[in-house]
Design a protein around this motif. Structure first.
Motif, PDB file in Angstrom:
ATOM      1  N   TYR A  92      23.285 -51.415 -20.966  1.00 58.43           N
ATOM      2  CA  TYR A  92      24.412 -52.337 -20.867  1.00 58.43           C
ATOM      3  C   TYR A  92      24.643 -52.848 -19.441  1.00 58.43           C
ATOM      4  N   ARG A  93      23.765 -52.495 -18.524  1.00 55.23           N
ATOM      5  CA  ARG A  93      23.903 -52.970 -17.152  1.00 55.23           C
ATOM      6  C   ARG A  93      23.243 -54.339 -16.986  1.00 55.23           C
ATOM      7  N   PHE A  94      23.876 -55.196 -16.214  1.00 52.32           N
ATOM      8  CA  PHE A  94      23.277 -56.475 -15.838  1.00 52.32           C
ATOM      9  C   PHE A  94      22.257 -56.298 -14.720  1.00 52.32           C
ATOM     10  N   HIS A  95      22.654 -55.606 -13.671  1.00 45.43           N
ATOM     11  CA  HIS A  95      21.881 -55.573 -12.427  1.00 45.43           C
ATOM     12  C   HIS A  95      21.169 -54.232 -12.239  1.00 45.43           C
ATOM     13  N   SER A  96      19.919 -54.314 -11.815  1.00 42.91           N
ATOM     14  CA  SER A  96      19.122 -53.119 -11.547  1.00 42.91           C
ATOM     15  C   SER A  96      18.349 -53.326 -10.251  1.00 42.91           C
ATOM     16  N   PHE A  97      17.890 -52.217  -9.697  1.00 39.46           N
ATOM     17  CA  PHE A  97      17.071 -52.295  -8.485  1.00 39.46           C
ATOM     18  C   PHE A  97      16.103 -51.117  -8.497  1.00 39.46           C
ATOM     19  N   ASP A  98      14.827 -51.421  -8.366  1.00 41.17           N
ATOM     20  CA  ASP A  98      13.782 -50.398  -8.319  1.00 41.17           C
ATOM     21  C   ASP A  98      13.136 -50.448  -6.942  1.00 41.17           C
ATOM     22  N   ALA A  99      13.506 -49.484  -6.105  1.00 36.02           N
ATOM     23  CA  ALA A  99      12.994 -49.470  -4.735  1.00 36.02           C
ATOM     24  C   ALA A  99      11.506 -49.192  -4.678  1.00 36.02           C
ATOM     25  N   ARG A 100      10.936 -48.690  -5.790  1.00 37.72           N
ATOM     26  CA  ARG A 100       9.507 -48.376  -5.850  1.00 37.72           C
ATOM     27  C   ARG A 100       8.891 -49.016  -7.089  1.00 37.72           C
ATOM     28  N   TRP A 101       9.122 -50.327  -7.237  1.00 44.65           N
ATOM     29  CA  TRP A 101       8.534 -51.038  -8.376  1.00 44.65           C
ATOM     30  C   TRP A 101       7.016 -50.893  -8.352  1.00 44.65           C
TER      31      TRP A 101
END
Length: 221
Positions: free
Chosen positions: A36-45
């Motif tokens: 249900y989150r809009f925003h994500s961030f993967d520092a190690r994509w």
């Protein structure tokens, strides 16, 4: 407003990276369910890349790849007249001028559908050493006005980076009061504390966020 207007309003890459990371951290505190989150961030994509992303669950999304080569931004507004499904491929000009260093992203499976079609209506980039954001030479649909490629809708919280803008958006979406001082704290990229977490969401503790904090790479007090 189009992607060209967004290009004039985005901050420099370091500031954009920090803001995207903060948006993801705020969402992680406010919403325990990742779906249900809009925003994500993967520092190690990947080993050498980080990725910020947004998905509203209704088909609208963006992805921002940060690497040593620079920053690549892809957005998709599913109701845009510039949808690749409306013209059987990316709208002319949207991807045509993407520089060679970013060309692999135009064919990235994560940014394409199951048939390999690039899912994109807006694209920007900024190579390392550039002094501004760039977008392709695009002939926008004449019969539309306002937001033909969906860029204003997609990137609104990246161009208006004020705490008040996020507070208003979050209260509308999550349907709960959102503490403005706590939002200011996180958007300033100050270390996350137990008090800030509790101010944003009394049902969540700092320890509950360990996995999210590690994935996002957000600082902790």
């Amino acid at each position: 407003m189009t992607v060209h207007d967004i290009a004039r309003r985005l901050p420099e890459p370091t500031a954009l990276h920090a803001h995207c990371r903060a948006l993801a951290m705020l969402e992680a505190v406010l919403e325990s369910e990742r779906a249900y989150r809009f925003h994500s961030f993967d520092a190690r994509w990947s080993q050498a890349q980080a990725m910020a992303s947004m998905s509203n669950g209704s088909g609208d999304e963006y992805a921002i790849v940060f690497s040593a080569a620079g920053v690549y931004v892809r957005g998709f507004a599913h109701e845009s007249p510039m949808s690749p499904y409306a013209v059987d491929g990316p709208w002319p000009g949207v991807l045509d001028d993407v520089p060679a260093v970013f060309r692999s992203y135009t064919e990235e499976p994560a940014f394409s559908d199951e048939d390999g079609m690039p899912v994109v209506t807006a694209c920007l980039w900024r190579e390392a050493g550039d002094d501004r954001w760039k977008a392709g030479a695009i002939d926008f649909p004449e019969e539309t006005t306002g937001d033909p490629d969906g860029a204003a809708f997609l990137f609104g919280l990246l161009t208006d980076r004020s705490p008040e803008a996020f507070q208003q958006w979050a209260e509308d979406y999550h349907e709960v009061p959102v503490d403005l001082d706590a939002v200011r704290h996180v958007l300033s990229c100050r270390p996350l504390t137990e008090a800030v977490v509790r101010a944003l969401n009394p049902e969540v503790a700092l320890a509950d966020l360990a996995q999210d904090i590690e994935e996002i790479g957000y600082p902790v007090a």
